[in-house]
Design a protein around this motif. Structure first.
Motif, PDB file in Angstrom:
ATOM      1  N   ALA A  14     -24.246 -24.301  60.889  1.00 49.91           N
ATOM      2  CA  ALA A  14     -25.115 -24.779  59.808  1.00 49.91           C
ATOM      3  C   ALA A  14     -24.430 -24.624  58.455  1.00 49.91           C
ATOM      4  CB  ALA A  14     -26.442 -24.016  59.831  1.00 49.91           C
ATOM      5  N   VAL A  15     -23.819 -23.479  58.206  1.00 45.12           N
ATOM      6  CA  VAL A  15     -23.183 -23.250  56.905  1.00 45.12           C
ATOM      7  C   VAL A  15     -22.045 -24.244  56.683  1.00 45.12           C
ATOM      8  CG1 VAL A  15     -21.770 -21.623  55.580  1.00 45.12           C
ATOM      9  CG2 VAL A  15     -23.834 -20.825  56.732  1.00 45.12           C
ATOM     10  N   ILE A  16     -21.198 -24.423  57.715  1.00 44.16           N
ATOM     11  CA  ILE A  16     -20.057 -25.338  57.581  1.00 44.16           C
ATOM     12  C   ILE A  16     -20.552 -26.754  57.285  1.00 44.16           C
ATOM     13  CG2 ILE A  16     -18.242 -26.490  58.926  1.00 44.16           C
ATOM     14  CD1 ILE A  16     -17.384 -23.754  58.040  1.00 44.16           C
ATOM     15  N   HIS A  17     -21.586 -27.189  58.004  1.00 47.34           N
ATOM     16  CA  HIS A  17     -22.044 -28.562  57.806  1.00 47.34           C
ATOM     17  C   HIS A  17     -22.848 -28.728  56.530  1.00 47.34           C
ATOM     18  CE1 HIS A  17     -20.523 -28.922  61.862  1.00 47.34           C
ATOM     19  NE2 HIS A  17     -20.454 -30.213  61.615  1.00 47.34           N
ATOM     20  N   LEU A  18     -23.585 -27.696  56.137  1.00 46.93           N
ATOM     21  CA  LEU A  18     -24.267 -27.740  54.842  1.00 46.93           C
ATOM     22  C   LEU A  18     -23.244 -27.876  53.727  1.00 46.93           C
ATOM     23  CD1 LEU A  18     -27.069 -25.020  54.971  1.00 46.93           C
ATOM     24  CD2 LEU A  18     -27.339 -27.426  54.359  1.00 46.93           C
ATOM     25  N   GLU A  19     -22.184 -27.103  53.828  1.00 47.74           N
ATOM     26  CA  GLU A  19     -21.158 -27.120  52.781  1.00 47.74           C
ATOM     27  C   GLU A  19     -20.504 -28.480  52.656  1.00 47.74           C
ATOM     28  OE1 GLU A  19     -18.229 -24.105  52.742  1.00 47.74           O
ATOM     29  OE2 GLU A  19     -19.635 -22.663  51.895  1.00 47.74           O
ATOM     30  N   SER A  20     -20.106 -29.039  53.794  1.00 43.24           N
ATOM     31  CA  SER A  20     -19.441 -30.336  53.686  1.00 43.24           C
ATOM     32  C   SER A  20     -20.451 -31.399  53.260  1.00 43.24           C
ATOM     33  CB  SER A  20     -18.731 -30.702  54.994  1.00 43.24           C
ATOM     34  OG  SER A  20     -19.598 -30.521  56.075  1.00 43.24           O
ATOM     35  N   GLY A  21     -21.728 -31.223  53.679  1.00 44.15           N
ATOM     36  CA  GLY A  21     -22.757 -32.161  53.247  1.00 44.15           C
ATOM     37  C   GLY A  21     -22.989 -32.112  51.746  1.00 44.15           C
ATOM     38  N   LEU A  22     -22.883 -30.916  51.180  1.00 39.44           N
ATOM     39  CA  LEU A  22     -23.130 -30.751  49.750  1.00 39.44           C
ATOM     40  C   LEU A  22     -21.868 -30.949  48.921  1.00 39.44           C
ATOM     41  CD1 LEU A  22     -25.504 -27.661  49.886  1.00 39.44           C
ATOM     42  CD2 LEU A  22     -26.123 -30.004  49.335  1.00 39.44           C
ATOM     43  N   SER A  79     -11.294 -26.542  47.439  1.00 36.02           N
ATOM     44  CA  SER A  79     -11.004 -26.602  46.009  1.00 36.02           C
ATOM     45  C   SER A  79     -12.294 -26.545  45.185  1.00 36.02           C
ATOM     46  CB  SER A  79     -10.235 -27.888  45.692  1.00 36.02           C
ATOM     47  OG  SER A  79     -10.941 -28.995  46.227  1.00 36.02           O
ATOM     48  N   ASN A  80     -13.421 -26.657  45.865  1.00 36.21           N
ATOM     49  CA  ASN A  80     -14.705 -26.651  45.158  1.00 36.21           C
ATOM     50  C   ASN A  80     -15.597 -25.601  45.815  1.00 36.21           C
ATOM     51  OD1 ASN A  80     -17.000 -27.277  43.719  1.00 36.21           O
ATOM     52  ND2 ASN A  80     -17.491 -29.083  44.938  1.00 36.21           N
ATOM     53  N   ILE A  81     -15.257 -24.340  45.549  1.00 33.84           N
ATOM     54  CA  ILE A  81     -15.951 -23.237  46.204  1.00 33.84           C
ATOM     55  C   ILE A  81     -17.307 -23.022  45.540  1.00 33.84           C
ATOM     56  CG2 ILE A  81     -15.814 -20.757  46.694  1.00 33.84           C
ATOM     57  CD1 ILE A  81     -12.715 -21.160  46.521  1.00 33.84           C
ATOM     58  N   PRO A  82     -18.370 -22.875  46.346  1.00 33.78           N
ATOM     59  CA  PRO A  82     -19.679 -22.662  45.743  1.00 33.78           C
ATOM     60  C   PRO A  82     -19.748 -21.353  44.950  1.00 33.78           C
ATOM     61  CG  PRO A  82     -19.760 -22.420  48.147  1.00 33.78           C
ATOM     62  CD  PRO A  82     -18.431 -22.965  47.804  1.00 33.78           C
ATOM     63  N   ALA A  83     -20.616 -21.342  43.945  1.00 32.49           N
ATOM     64  CA  ALA A  83     -20.809 -20.134  43.136  1.00 32.49           C
ATOM     65  C   ALA A  83     -21.387 -19.028  44.011  1.00 32.49           C
ATOM     66  CB  ALA A  83     -21.756 -20.454  41.985  1.00 32.49           C
ATOM     67  N   GLY A 113     -24.632 -17.178  48.797  1.00 31.75           N
ATOM     68  CA  GLY A 113     -25.690 -16.396  49.425  1.00 31.75           C
ATOM     69  C   GLY A 113     -26.804 -17.284  49.941  1.00 31.75           C
ATOM     70  N   LEU A 114     -27.117 -18.324  49.138  1.00 35.64           N
ATOM     71  CA  LEU A 114     -28.177 -19.255  49.536  1.00 35.64           C
ATOM     72  C   LEU A 114     -27.776 -20.002  50.806  1.00 35.64           C
ATOM     73  CD1 LEU A 114     -30.929 -20.201  48.414  1.00 35.64           C
ATOM     74  CD2 LEU A 114     -29.722 -22.156  47.431  1.00 35.64           C
ATOM     75  N   LEU A 162     -14.147 -19.406  58.804  1.00 35.54           N
ATOM     76  CA  LEU A 162     -15.489 -19.467  58.228  1.00 35.54           C
ATOM     77  C   LEU A 162     -15.466 -18.732  56.895  1.00 35.54           C
ATOM     78  CD1 LEU A 162     -17.392 -18.376  61.439  1.00 35.54           C
ATOM     79  CD2 LEU A 162     -17.162 -20.702  60.596  1.00 35.54           C
ATOM     80  N   PRO A 163     -16.175 -19.258  55.885  1.00 35.51           N
ATOM     81  CA  PRO A 163     -16.177 -18.555  54.607  1.00 35.51           C
ATOM     82  C   PRO A 163     -16.754 -17.142  54.752  1.00 35.51           C
ATOM     83  CG  PRO A 163     -17.816 -20.314  54.651  1.00 35.51           C
ATOM     84  CD  PRO A 163     -16.969 -20.477  55.870  1.00 35.51           C
ATOM     85  N   VAL A 164     -16.116 -16.179  54.121  1.00 36.89           N
ATOM     86  CA  VAL A 164     -16.567 -14.784  54.227  1.00 36.89           C
ATOM     87  C   VAL A 164     -17.645 -14.545  53.173  1.00 36.89           C
ATOM     88  CG1 VAL A 164     -15.827 -12.376  54.260  1.00 36.89           C
ATOM     89  CG2 VAL A 164     -14.295 -14.144  55.061  1.00 36.89           C
ATOM     90  N   TYR A 165     -18.879 -14.877  53.523  1.00 31.74           N
ATOM     91  CA  TYR A 165     -19.991 -14.748  52.581  1.00 31.74           C
ATOM     92  C   TYR A 165     -20.780 -13.458  52.801  1.00 31.74           C
ATOM     93  CZ  TYR A 165     -19.365 -19.659  51.301  1.00 31.74           C
ATOM     94  OH  TYR A 165     -18.867 -20.840  50.856  1.00 31.74           O
ATOM     95  N   THR A 166     -20.542 -12.816  53.928  1.00 30.33           N
ATOM     96  CA  THR A 166     -21.300 -11.609  54.232  1.00 30.33           C
ATOM     97  C   THR A 166     -20.861 -10.494  53.293  1.00 30.33           C
ATOM     98  OG1 THR A 166     -21.495 -12.267  56.530  1.00 30.33           O
ATOM     99  CG2 THR A 166     -21.799  -9.950  56.056  1.00 30.33           C
TER     100      THR A 166
END
Lengths: 433, 333
Positions: free
Chosen positions: B77-85, B90-94, B99-100, B167-171
């Motif tokens: 879900a995170v991977i596909h949400l990210e590419s969807g958004l 090069s465009n890392i989310p804030a 966290g969201l 996978l992005p290390v968001y934890t």
């Protein structure tokens, strides 16, 4: 209000444990960060994370034995610029969480300047990503999956990658054996098998050969008669089976029983005494590619076999040899590093490696940090696996067809020739993890 | 009055988490932070498993499977949400967006793990004791084999979202412990509600509970779904800590490690489960210095603990802690 009791208790406990661990885990002051501390004096640390326990313990233990030998030799030769080299080995039990913990501990607590590990590609992916993020060079001795060095510019390896073995066997089949019609049968659930099959088919058809059939099997299968009957009708001259020794052995028996008397071809997943135990006489006459051949020794590899056997009372396996090579390469890079051997300087030196005389063949890195080095082809005979041919990498590096300035000319690894190090007592599937 | 108190506590908690998160980031080495995060993830695992194994008394050996479902669903879900958004390397989310994204992913993880809990629980929870343990173990293996054989999810090599850096290390501390507190409070409240009493009744005597007019199968499946969903969230947090999820990390060993946590802490006790979780995460790492004798020492420690305190560190055979909490709660109400 009492509902929060559990939460409060939890907070209390977690803050207590936090205080406990934090007491011993504060970041060093700026300036002494990681590489800096102890850079002027004291031992240079190479950190290794390996599976020393768990189901793949044998892989880790063999690699460790090779690595320790390399460290001893380096220290006997004066270390790096007068400083001794220390190998800190942490066990990861073959699990991702332990591998991650081990790598961060090596960097944060042990101040490792470079990291050695893992054997399993999937664990090298976990550790390699941490090493890349933290800017510490990592050399995997024997992870053959292409993804590993794709992580980034801090991750290297000393074994060839999966597709290269497919190319080697395709070249061998066409050029050395003169086969033109070959059938392929692969393990559809296994990345290693799929990767080898794909590269084999591409190279073989490009060179003018015909793939008469592409069949599949699953790990654990013992009956291959359906696929083999089909292949028999197609008049194939050989059968490419990039799998592991258990299934290959059974497949060999099946094919002879069906009267299909063509040689089998495969990769380093075959390397095991079990292959002939299972396949018996039916596997004799088949060929597989490997990192080295025991009877293709040169001076360097004979010396290695002698010292290793003396130190550990057993002949070296594929993984032990690659563990030795990877460690020796890191030490060599530390010596070649410009200025202080900081992680960044070691990385640069690693990248600039040219024809490093490793036991398994001269190592020069291509643009993707994969070594450009020859593979050997062995023939299965009644009394052990015999060296038949050495296949040099084709023009460009296997994983970097678009690397014009790759520092490796095809002839580069010619001088020290391919090494020969493993004894027949190979450890299971060798580097083919 | 109650509301303002609760709101104040919640705000204070979030602020505390935020400050600790910042402090850990600034002053503490990554190695130690990693272990702290694993304590939090283990706590969710243990409290989740405890609901079905401890409170309801239905011995499941298959929670590694639910963890796997949660891990894969969250990561996917995170991977596909990210590419969807439109986020990329090069465009890392804030940070707040990270966290969201993670939290939305975790909701997916909980949803799918909960569904798996329903699918596995509905048929198998009609069984008891050893049979249930074997069936859940079998289901967990099936789940693992499905992931091993799904090419789109990386197969045996593991799922890295098709990215070189994984996978992005968001934890991080904030999200692990926010989710941990949330889930532990939720499961804690559930355990001490009338539902929880029904679950404990099932553990003590299933036939008597049935005779009292409680649909025991429904209750057991409900507990299984909640338990699986919580474990799924832990799996998602695990995925985004590791950077790669491999089917091999969800073998039976993982289920056994979870069971060790709740046995050490005291079967059926929520806070005991948390202590057991921290014990498991810290002990092995603390014994790094003795190298290969580590697992031996760990096993001896476990045996010693079980001989000295067969009821676990906190829980007594009468499960003192829940009883204690229940009494106090009765007094307050």
């Amino acid at each position: 209000m009492t509902r929060f009791s559990a939460a409060r208790r939890f907070l209390l406990l977690s803050s207590m444990s936090l205080a406990l661990v934090a007491a011993s885990g504060c970041k060093p002051k700026a300036g002494a960060d990681g590489e800096g501390s102890g850079a002027q004096s004291g031992a240079l640390v190479i950190g290794a994370y390996l599976s020393l326990t768990g189901s793949k313990a044998d892989f880790g233990i063999k690699t460790q034995q090779g690595a320790l030998l390399a460290i001893d030799e380096a220290n006997a030769a004066g270390g790096v610029g007068g400083r001794p080299v220390k190998l800190v080995i942490l066990d990861d039990q073959g699990t991702a969480d332990e591998a991650g913990n081990a790598v961060t501990r090596l960097i944060d607590v042990e101040n490792a300047s470079a990291i050695l590990g893992e054997v399993s590609s999937s664990l090298s992916l976990v550790g390699g990503r941490i090493a890349q993020r933290r800017g510490i060079p990592m050399v995997s001795p024997s992870s053959t999956n292409t993804q590993v060095t794709e992580i980034g510019n801090f991750v290297f390896r000393t074994c060839f990658i999966d597709p290269f073995q497919g190319e080697v066997m395709a070249t061998f089949a066409k050029e050395k054996q003169g086969f033109t019609r070959i059938a392929v049968i692969k393990d559809v659930r296994n990345d290693y098998s799929i990767g080898l099959a794909k590269a084999f088919i591409e190279t073989f058809t490009k060179n003018g050969g015909t793939i008469v059939a592409e069949e599949s099997y699953n790990e654990g299968d013992t009956d291959f008669s359906a696929q083999l009957t089909k292949i028999k009708a197609l008049e194939a001259q050989a059968l490419f089976v990039p799998g592991y020794y258990t299934e290959v052995g059974n497949l060999a028996k099946n094919s002879r029983r069906l009267g299909l008397n063509i040689p089998l071809l495969g990769g380093d997943g075959w390397e095991s005494p079990k292959l002939r135990e299972i396949g018996g006489n039916d596997i004799v006459g088949s060929f597989y590619s490997n990192h080295f051949a025991p009877d293709n020794a040169n001076e360097k590899s004979s010396a290695f076999i002698a010292t290793y056997s003396k130190r550990w009372n057993e002949p070296p396996t594929a993984l032990a040899t690659l563990g030795y090579d990877a460690t020796a390469l890191i030490i060599d890079a530390m010596r070649r590093a410009k200025g202080e051997p900081t992680p960044a300087a070691i990385r640069d030196a690693l990248e600039a490696t040219k024809a490093f005389p490793a036991v398994t063949g001269a190592v020069t890195f291509d643009a993707n940090r994969n070594p450009v080095k020859p593979a050997v082809v062995l023939k299965v005979t009644a009394d052990g696996d015999k060296f038949v041919a050495e296949i040099q990498p084709a023009g460009a590096a296997p994983a970097a067809p678009a690397a014009p300035a790759a520092p490796a000319a095809p002839a580069a690894p010619a001088a020290p020739a391919s090494g020969a190090a493993a004894a027949p007592a190979g450890s299971g599937s060798g580097a083919a993890k | 009055m109650i509301w303002t108190y609760r709101t104040a506590v919640s705000i204070a908690l979030i602020a505390a988490l935020f400050v600790i998160n910042w402090a850990l980031d600034a002053f503490v080495i990554e190695y130690v932070v990693r272990i702290i995060l694993q304590c939090g993830i283990n706590a969710i695992l243990a409290v989740g498993l405890n609901l079905i194994n401890g409170t309801t008394g239905q011995f499941s050996l298959g929670h590694a499977g639910f963890m796997a479902v949660g891990a894969y669903a969250t990561a996917f879900a995170v991977i596909h949400l990210e590419s969807g958004l439109g986020f990329s390397a090069s465009n890392i989310p804030a940070p707040w967006m990270q966290g969201l994204l993670l939290s939305v992913g975790l909701l997916f993880g909980a949803l799918f793990a909960g569904l798996a809990g329903l699918l596995v629980g509905a048929p198998s929870l009609r069984l008891r004791g050893d049979y249930l343990a074997i069936v859940t173990l079998g289901f967990a293996e099936i789940i693992r084999l499905i992931f091993t054989n799904t090419e789109a999810l990386g197969g045996a090599t593991g799922y890295s979202g098709g990215r070189p850096l994984g996978l992005p290390v968001y934890t991080n501390f904030f999200w692990v412990f926010l989710w941990a507190i949330l889930l532990i409070t939720l499961i804690g409240n559930f355990t001490f509600s009338s539902y929880g009493r029904a679950l404990r009744a099932i553990r003590e005597d299933e036939i008597a509970t049935e005779a009292l007019g409680i649909n025991t199968t429904r209750m057991k499946v409900l507990a299984s779904v909640i338990s699986a969903a919580a474990v799924g969230v832990a799996g998602g947090l695990f995925a985004h800590l590791m950077g790669t999820i491999r089917p091999d990390d969800f073998k039976m060993d993982r289920s056994v490690a979870m069971i060790v946590m709740i046995l050490i802490g005291g079967l059926g006790s929520v806070s005991g489960a948390i202590i057991g979780a921290i014990f498991v995460a810290v002990t092995l790492e603390a014994m790094r210095d003795i190298q290969q004798y580590r697992l031996l020492a760990y096993s001896l420690l476990l045996i010693g603990l079980m001989i000295a305190r067969p009821q676990g560190l906190l829980g007594s055979r009468e499960l003192r802690l829940p009883a204690f909490l229940r009494r106090k709660r009765g007094g307050a109400a």
